[in-house]
Design an enzyme around this catalytic site. Sequence first.
Site, mmCIF file in Angstrom:
data_model
loop_
_atom_site.group_PDB
_atom_site.id
_atom_site.type_symbol
_atom_site.label_atom_id
_atom_site.label_comp_id
_atom_site.label_asym_id
_atom_site.label_seq_id
_atom_site.Cartn_x
_atom_site.Cartn_y
_atom_site.Cartn_z
ATOM 1 N N GLU A 93 36.187 27.771 52.984
ATOM 2 C CA GLU A 93 36.310 28.918 52.073
ATOM 3 C C GLU A 93 35.119 29.854 52.231
ATOM 4 O OE1 GLU A 93 38.474 27.885 48.081
ATOM 5 O OE2 GLU A 93 36.968 26.326 48.486
ATOM 6 N N TYR A 148 36.090 54.074 35.007
ATOM 7 C CA TYR A 148 36.725 52.891 35.612
ATOM 8 C C TYR A 148 36.635 52.894 37.130
ATOM 9 C CZ TYR A 148 40.760 56.092 35.217
ATOM 10 O OH TYR A 148 41.590 57.176 35.241
ATOM 11 N N GLU A 152 35.045 30.164 37.803
ATOM 12 C CA GLU A 152 34.453 30.301 36.468
ATOM 13 C C GLU A 152 33.151 31.101 36.532
ATOM 14 O OE1 GLU A 152 36.998 26.566 36.336
ATOM 15 O OE2 GLU A 152 35.722 27.559 37.811
ATOM 16 N N LYS A 180 43.084 33.629 42.407
ATOM 17 C CA LYS A 180 42.736 33.072 43.721
ATOM 18 C C LYS A 180 44.037 32.584 44.358
ATOM 19 C CE LYS A 180 39.464 29.869 45.861
ATOM 20 N NZ LYS A 180 38.415 28.863 45.612
#
Length: 136
Positions: free
Chosen positions: A38, A70, A90, A115
Amino acid sequence: MSIHQAPPRDGRSGNQTGDRLSVVGLEAFGRHGVFEHERRDGQTFRVDLTLGLDTRPAAAHDRLEDTVNYGTLAERVVSAIENDPVDLIETLAQRIAEVCLDDPRVEWTEVTVHKPDAPIEATFSDVRLTIHRSRG
C-alpha cells in the site's frame, strides 16, 4: 484549538440546526495503509466533507471572504491525502478534520474517508470511515 468528537447524530449529516456546506467525492492518490504494498503502490482515496457554519454573513454581503472557500479547502485536503503516509484511515480522517476546523467559521465537520481499493480478500464496493469533530 481543542477538537472533540461530536455527539451522536440522528442519522442526518452534521448538526441538527444551522447551515451545512458539503464537498462530495474529492479524490486524491495516497500511500496510506499498514501493508508495504500500500505504501509502495498507493491507491485512490475519496473524501466527503460536510462543514457546519453560519452562511448568513456571506449571503448578506455576497463576498467570498465571508465564507469558507471550498476550492482552497479542497486543495488543502488533497494535500493532506497526498503527503505524509499513515497506517490507518482513522488517522487520515482526523488529519482532514483538523484541516476543516482550521477555519474559525467552521463549527463542526463530518469527514468520510473512502478506501475503495482496501486490501480485502473478498468482493466489496467500499471501505469507509465517517468521523464527526467539533470545536471544544
